[in-house]
Design an enzyme around this catalytic site. Structure first.
Site, mmCIF file in Angstrom:
data_model
loop_
_atom_site.group_PDB
_atom_site.id
_atom_site.type_symbol
_atom_site.label_atom_id
_atom_site.label_comp_id
_atom_site.label_asym_id
_atom_site.label_seq_id
_atom_site.Cartn_x
_atom_site.Cartn_y
_atom_site.Cartn_z
ATOM 1 N N CYS A 82 55.184 52.184 39.936
ATOM 2 C CA CYS A 82 53.958 53.100 39.842
ATOM 3 C C CYS A 82 54.128 53.911 38.635
ATOM 4 C CB CYS A 82 53.986 53.866 40.986
ATOM 5 S SG CYS A 82 53.725 53.392 42.718
ATOM 6 N N CYS A 161 58.925 50.705 50.072
ATOM 7 C CA CYS A 161 57.807 51.097 49.108
ATOM 8 C C CYS A 161 56.662 51.602 49.629
ATOM 9 C CB CYS A 161 57.899 49.685 48.243
ATOM 10 S SG CYS A 161 56.348 49.798 47.163
ATOM 11 N N TYR A 313 39.136 29.796 36.446
ATOM 12 C CA TYR A 313 40.478 30.491 36.972
ATOM 13 C C TYR A 313 40.152 30.713 38.492
ATOM 14 C CZ TYR A 313 40.276 31.136 31.700
ATOM 15 O OH TYR A 313 40.124 31.340 30.356
ATOM 16 N N GLU A 334 41.040 25.499 38.008
ATOM 17 C CA GLU A 334 42.304 26.424 38.147
ATOM 18 C C GLU A 334 43.352 25.364 37.613
ATOM 19 O OE1 GLU A 334 43.794 28.995 39.151
ATOM 20 O OE2 GLU A 334 45.699 28.109 38.834
ATOM 21 N N ASP A 383 37.537 34.759 35.897
ATOM 22 C CA ASP A 383 38.483 35.456 36.196
ATOM 23 C C ASP A 383 39.903 35.332 35.896
ATOM 24 O OD1 ASP A 383 39.991 37.540 37.758
ATOM 25 O OD2 ASP A 383 39.502 36.610 39.755
ATOM 26 N N CYS A 410 41.359 41.456 34.763
ATOM 27 C CA CYS A 410 42.533 42.619 35.259
ATOM 28 C C CYS A 410 42.960 43.339 33.895
ATOM 29 C CB CYS A 410 43.515 41.861 36.071
ATOM 30 S SG CYS A 410 44.150 40.270 35.030
HETATM 31 N N1 SAH Z 1 39.843 33.976 40.941
HETATM 32 C C1 SAH Z 1 41.020 33.952 41.457
HETATM 33 C C2 SAH Z 1 42.485 33.978 40.713
HETATM 34 C C3 SAH Z 1 42.379 34.769 39.404
HETATM 35 S S1 SAH Z 1 44.065 34.936 38.907
HETATM 36 C C4 SAH Z 1 41.179 35.069 42.584
HETATM 37 O O1 SAH Z 1 40.402 35.984 42.629
HETATM 38 O O2 SAH Z 1 42.028 35.094 43.596
HETATM 39 C C5 SAH Z 1 43.999 33.815 37.334
HETATM 40 C C6 SAH Z 1 44.146 32.683 37.651
HETATM 41 O O3 SAH Z 1 44.035 31.937 36.639
HETATM 42 C C7 SAH Z 1 45.447 32.161 38.365
HETATM 43 O O4 SAH Z 1 45.309 31.521 39.428
HETATM 44 C C8 SAH Z 1 46.246 31.358 37.069
HETATM 45 O O5 SAH Z 1 46.932 30.213 37.833
HETATM 46 C C9 SAH Z 1 44.849 30.822 36.617
HETATM 47 N N2 SAH Z 1 45.224 30.108 35.374
HETATM 48 C C10 SAH Z 1 45.793 30.653 34.051
HETATM 49 N N3 SAH Z 1 45.484 30.235 32.958
HETATM 50 C C11 SAH Z 1 44.646 29.065 33.282
HETATM 51 C C12 SAH Z 1 43.909 28.350 32.465
HETATM 52 N N4 SAH Z 1 44.011 28.275 31.132
HETATM 53 N N5 SAH Z 1 42.905 27.539 32.999
HETATM 54 C C13 SAH Z 1 42.584 27.615 34.312
HETATM 55 N N6 SAH Z 1 43.185 28.433 35.057
HETATM 56 C C14 SAH Z 1 44.193 29.334 34.541
#
Ligand code: SAH
Length: 482
Positions: A82, A161, A313, A334, A383, A410
């Site tokens: 934190c 925690c 992603y 993914e 994402d 993020c």
């Molecule tokens: N949209 C999902 C995950 C987001 S986190 C959710 O909301 O739960 C980002 C994700 O991107 C992770 O699962 C990671 O494994 C994936 N990732 C990382 N680099 C990547 C790439 N080059 N191509 C595709 N996926 C990727």
């Protein structure tokens, strides 16, 4: 005036840096002080001094800020988890909103940002469904567990925690007591010897199911049946596994997974969709706020049942399945194969038939599908992890010209960089909304809507700094000021 290392100074804290540190000025010299908050008057000791600025360690709060609150956790200051516990939650939200806006203005070059009010949490404590506790020994040789102190691997002992669920303590008590009784030694990073590295716990907020995964430097645990016996008694226990990680790296999970008891996954829900989650797959840590984040993404996508959507992603297909309820067809991409297995299983579990999932890099799969098969998209959702989108992917999005791009991020710094590129090449930033998924920390999620306003070829803008360059750039700035 110049300051030196070890000087003690009095400062009024006037601002908050992107890592949550307080910022004050003394005679034109800027000082960053961790654990100080806007409105405090503090005494700080300079620990590092550059020409115009330095870093101070908080010695004493001479006059507390009206925004200062009592932290819930006694280890808040030492623990690296934190950063904002002493700041009132309202001010935390204001800080996060300002951080997003600041990045969009400074890195993205945006003005008049169409920002909606940030979506905060009702209770910014006990919201995390996942925790990974490192195991080690203290100076007296007693087995301890807790969290790492900021920027080090020193374990701050804490089984309870304030961000995690109450079940964590029960699990940790039982695992440590088993280790003591049956001689399962903690792993030692310095020597590479010992067995138990981390205790991984996941809790299904909507189902009450509990998962425990012991991450070990070996393929088996001594008398593992005794561990299972102790853990099974905890209400909701559903999955007990052993993960093998023999690497000398900082990576927490290895690839090999053995079932010790129950099943390999737990089930949880976001909105109306159920997800089966294994220890190896990514799952959002705050499902309540994630529901709100996805609802916002869905609102921005504004689907009517006719649309073809790409979810890049996609992890275990969380957003894809959400979108599929209102779209004609959703394709997810993914990089982690296990996550795609989960995504496919989750589609079946929820009787969703209008989805297709691809394993691979988004920046490989989308261009390939576009060049070879001429795939089309009405809406593209991305994402990405903190480093943001690959340039190849952004270029393919520009070629495909979807009507809308919904960007979930993020890290608002890389988000700003990518939006600058997309908006320099035909897209318009329509909406921005912060969603706080990580109360008491400096992290914040952002969701944005971009709409296509037909690109003019002569206005093509080059991609600016990539994320790593951005951080290198910050380091270089530091050095230049030395
Ligand atoms: N949209 C999902 C995950 C987001 S986190 C959710 O909301 O739960 C980002 C994700 O991107 C992770 O699962 C990671 O494994 C994936 N990732 C990382 N680099 C990547 C790439 N080059 N191509 C595709 N996926 C990727």
């Amino acid at each position: 005036m110049e300051f030196r290392k070890n000087d003690v100074i009095t400062l009024e804290i006037e601002d908050c840096g992107i890592d949550g540190e307080g910022i004050g000025k003394a005679d034109g010299f800027t000082v960053f002080v961790k654990d100080a908050v806007i409105g405090d008057t503090v005494r700080a000791k300079i620990v590092k001094a550059k020409k115009n600025y330095g870093y101070g360690r908080l010695l004493e709060v001479l006059k507390p800020s009206p925004y200062r609150v009592e932290p819930k956790c006694p280890y808040a200051r030492q623990c690296g988890g934190c950063q904002l516990q002493v700041l009132s939650y309202d001010q935390q939200l204001a800080f996060k909103e300002a951080k997003i806006r600041g990045h969009l203005e400074r890195i993205g070059g945006f003005q008049d940002i169409p920002m909606e009010p940030i979506i905060g949490m009702e209770k910014p404590y006990h919201y995390r469904n996942k925790a990974q506790f490192p195991v080690g020994k203290n100076r007296e040789g007693r087995i301890i567990t807790g969290f790492y102190a900021g920027r080090t691997h020193t374990i701050i002992e804490n089984r309870d925690c304030a961000l995690g669920v109450s079940q964590n303590k029960e699990v940790l008590d039982r695992v440590i007591s088993y280790m003591e009784t049956y001689g399962a030694e903690p792993y030692d990073e310095a020597t590479g010897k010992g067995l138990v590295r981390h205790i991984f716990i996941r809790y299904g907020f909507f189902t009450g199911e509990v998962m425990v995964c012991i991450i070990a430097n070996g393929k088996s645990l001594p008398h593992s049946e005794k561990l299972v016996e102790a853990l099974r008694e905890i209400p909701g226990m559903t999955s007990i596994t052993l993960n093998v990680n023999r690497s000398r790296s900082n990576v927490i999970l290895g690839e090999e997974l053995h079932l010790l008891w129950g099943q390999i996954y737990i089930t949880d829900k976001i909105g109306d969709i159920s997800y089966q989650i294994s220890p190896l797959s990514f799952y959002q840590v705050n499902p309540l706020q994630t529901g709100k984040l996805y609802a916002k993404a869905l609102e921005y996508a504004d689907l009517h049942g006719e649309e073809t959507v790409w979810d890049l992603y996609c992890g275990i297909g969380t957003i894809s399945l959400f979108l599929a309820q209102q779209a004609k067809f959703v394709r997810g991409v993914e990089i982690v194969p296990a996550a795609i297995e989960d995504a496919r299983r989750n589609a079946v579990l929820n009787k969703i038939e209008n989805t297709e999932f691809f394993v691979g890099k988004a920046e490989d799969i989308l261009p390939r599908e576009y060049e070879k098969n001429g795939v089309y998209a009405d809406v593209i959702v991305v994402d990405p992890p903190r480093k943001g989108c690959d340039k190849m992917l952004l270029d393919t999005i520009l070629k495909m010209q979807p009507k809308k791009v919904v960007y979930v991020s993020c890290d608002s710094a890389t988000l700003a960089r990518d939006l600058k590129y997309l908006c320099g090449n035909g897209y318009e930033l329509k909406n921005v909304c912060g969603v706080d998924q990580f109360g008491n920390t400096v992290h914040v999620e952002t969701v944005c809507l971009l709409s296509n306003r037909k690109r003019k070829p002569d206005t093509y803008v080059k991609l600016s700094l990539d994320a790593e360059d951005y951080y290198r750039f910050r380091d270089a700035e530091d050095k230049a000021n030395d």
